[in-house]
Design a protein around this motif. Structure first.
Motif, mmCIF file in Angstrom:
data_model
loop_
_atom_site.group_PDB
_atom_site.id
_atom_site.type_symbol
_atom_site.label_atom_id
_atom_site.label_comp_id
_atom_site.label_asym_id
_atom_site.label_seq_id
_atom_site.Cartn_x
_atom_site.Cartn_y
_atom_site.Cartn_z
ATOM 1 N N ARG A 45 0.831 -1.207 0.000
ATOM 2 C CA ARG A 45 0.000 0.000 0.000
ATOM 3 C C ARG A 45 0.863 1.254 0.000
ATOM 4 O O ARG A 45 0.571 2.229 -0.712
ATOM 5 C CB ARG A 45 -0.925 -0.008 1.218
ATOM 6 N N GLU A 59 1.248 4.267 -2.918
ATOM 7 C CA GLU A 59 1.088 5.697 -2.631
ATOM 8 C C GLU A 59 2.315 6.496 -3.038
ATOM 9 O O GLU A 59 2.198 7.607 -3.568
ATOM 10 C CB GLU A 59 0.820 5.882 -1.137
ATOM 11 N N GLN A 116 -6.481 1.128 -15.636
ATOM 12 C CA GLN A 116 -7.857 1.122 -15.148
ATOM 13 C C GLN A 116 -7.973 0.411 -13.799
ATOM 14 O O GLN A 116 -8.731 0.830 -12.925
ATOM 15 C CB GLN A 116 -8.772 0.462 -16.176
ATOM 16 N N CYS A 126 -5.681 0.253 -11.533
ATOM 17 C CA CYS A 126 -5.016 1.041 -10.502
ATOM 18 C C CYS A 126 -5.713 2.368 -10.217
ATOM 19 O O CYS A 126 -5.245 3.146 -9.374
ATOM 20 C CB CYS A 126 -3.561 1.313 -10.900
ATOM 21 N N ALA A 127 -6.818 2.642 -10.907
ATOM 22 C CA ALA A 127 -7.535 3.895 -10.675
ATOM 23 C C ALA A 127 -8.104 3.949 -9.265
ATOM 24 O O ALA A 127 -8.183 5.019 -8.652
ATOM 25 C CB ALA A 127 -8.650 4.060 -11.714
ATOM 26 N N ASP A 128 -8.523 2.789 -8.747
ATOM 27 C CA ASP A 128 -9.050 2.698 -7.389
ATOM 28 C C ASP A 128 -7.949 2.123 -6.494
ATOM 29 O O ASP A 128 -7.490 0.993 -6.720
ATOM 30 C CB ASP A 128 -10.284 1.795 -7.359
ATOM 31 N N PRO A 129 -7.484 2.859 -5.463
ATOM 32 C CA PRO A 129 -6.366 2.392 -4.637
ATOM 33 C C PRO A 129 -6.592 1.025 -3.985
ATOM 34 O O PRO A 129 -5.678 0.190 -3.951
ATOM 35 C CB PRO A 129 -6.235 3.492 -3.569
ATOM 36 N N GLU A 130 -7.791 0.776 -3.477
ATOM 37 C CA GLU A 130 -8.063 -0.506 -2.819
ATOM 38 C C GLU A 130 -8.094 -1.655 -3.830
ATOM 39 O O GLU A 130 -7.598 -2.750 -3.546
ATOM 40 C CB GLU A 130 -9.386 -0.435 -2.059
ATOM 41 N N ARG A 131 -8.670 -1.394 -4.980
ATOM 42 C CA ARG A 131 -8.675 -2.426 -6.015
ATOM 43 C C ARG A 131 -7.256 -2.675 -6.526
ATOM 44 O O ARG A 131 -6.877 -3.820 -6.807
ATOM 45 C CB ARG A 131 -9.583 -2.019 -7.169
ATOM 46 N N ALA A 132 -6.474 -1.605 -6.627
ATOM 47 C CA ALA A 132 -5.086 -1.744 -7.057
ATOM 48 C C ALA A 132 -4.313 -2.613 -6.069
ATOM 49 O O ALA A 132 -3.527 -3.486 -6.467
ATOM 50 C CB ALA A 132 -4.432 -0.374 -7.172
ATOM 51 N N GLU A 136 -5.548 -4.914 -4.086
ATOM 52 C CA GLU A 136 -6.031 -6.290 -4.218
ATOM 53 C C GLU A 136 -5.408 -6.976 -5.430
ATOM 54 O O GLU A 136 -4.984 -8.134 -5.353
ATOM 55 C CB GLU A 136 -7.555 -6.301 -4.329
#
Length: 240
Positions: A94, A98, A128, A130-136, A138
């Motif tokens: 994480r 960042e 696409q 990695c656009a959402d940090p939590e999905r990235a 995962e």
């Protein structure tokens, strides 16, 4: 094919897989096998040493209790420690997402390229995702570490499964003596059937045939009990 068509086809084709994460199956199987083999081997050693009926029963009960609690504690600590290590790695990933988002994006795209995806498409998919940090996080956890952050084994489930399975397995060779048996033969027969049955049951969740799994467990358990019985007779004879 439109997005709706893809979703409908995927939903119609959807099928379930067995749990292969090891949350309960591994500790349950290991606990049952270990309980049966270790307690039968332990009691065989005591019988081989010409111990009294009360000593044999006490030994079996002590082996059951000590083994079950030890297995549960060991499984809980093991699974909890593994989970803590995974959480530490996720926290590290994480922070990297960042601090170095472009480098992490390129890293993910390269993984897809190595799997045969065209570079431009691989980069777009990675962008696409990695656009959402939590999905990235995962996706990176799945691709780099081979884990699902939302489907980690439970220490409590592992401990309870291990405790219960070990106790049930250890009870089988002890049961005849609790009912008044004075020789090892009834416990031997029950243990032989239990070992073969336990191995055969395991084959239901593996690719092995039931007879192969059953015989394999029977041979291993019988060997352990035979060696312990021999040592018990040898040591008991010298002590006597």
């Amino acid at each position: 094919m439109s997005a709706q068509d893809i979703a409908e086809t995927a939903e119609a084709y959807k099928h379930d897989h067995r749990d292969v994460t090891g949350g309960w199956l591994r500790p349950a199987v290991f606990g049952a096998m270990d309980g049966l083999v270790s307690n039968f081997a332990l009691m065989s050693g005591v019988v081989g040493g010409s111990a009294s009926h009360n000593v044999i029963v006490l030994t079996g009960l002590a082996g059951l209790a000590a083994g079950a609690f030890s297995m549960a504690a060991g499984e809980y600590t093991s699974v909890a420690s593994q989970g803590e290590m995974v959480q530490a790695e996720l926290a590290l990933e994480r922070r990297e997402l960042e601090r170095n988002p472009q480098e992490e994006l390129a890293e993910l795209a390269q993984l897809y390229i190595e799997r045969g995806v065209e570079p431009a498409l691989a980069f777009e998919v990675a962008r696409q995702l990695c656009a959402d940090p939590e999905r990235a996080l995962e996706v990176h956890a799945r691709e780099e570490m081979g884990i699902d952050p939302h489907d980690l084994p439970s220490p409590v489930v592992a401990a309870v499964s291990s405790f219960t399975a070990f106790a049930l397995g250890a009870l089988l060779p002890l049961l005849p003596f609790l009912l008044g048996a004075t020789s090892l033969l009834p416990a031997l027969l029950i243990s032989v059937v239990g070992l073969f049955a336990a191995g055969a049951v395991v084959s239901k969740v593996t690719a092995r045939s039931w007879w192969f799994s059953g015989l394999r467990q029977l041979v291993l358990g019988a060997a352990a009990a035979g060696v312990t019985y021999f040592l018990g007779g040898l040591i008991g004879g010298h002590i006597g």
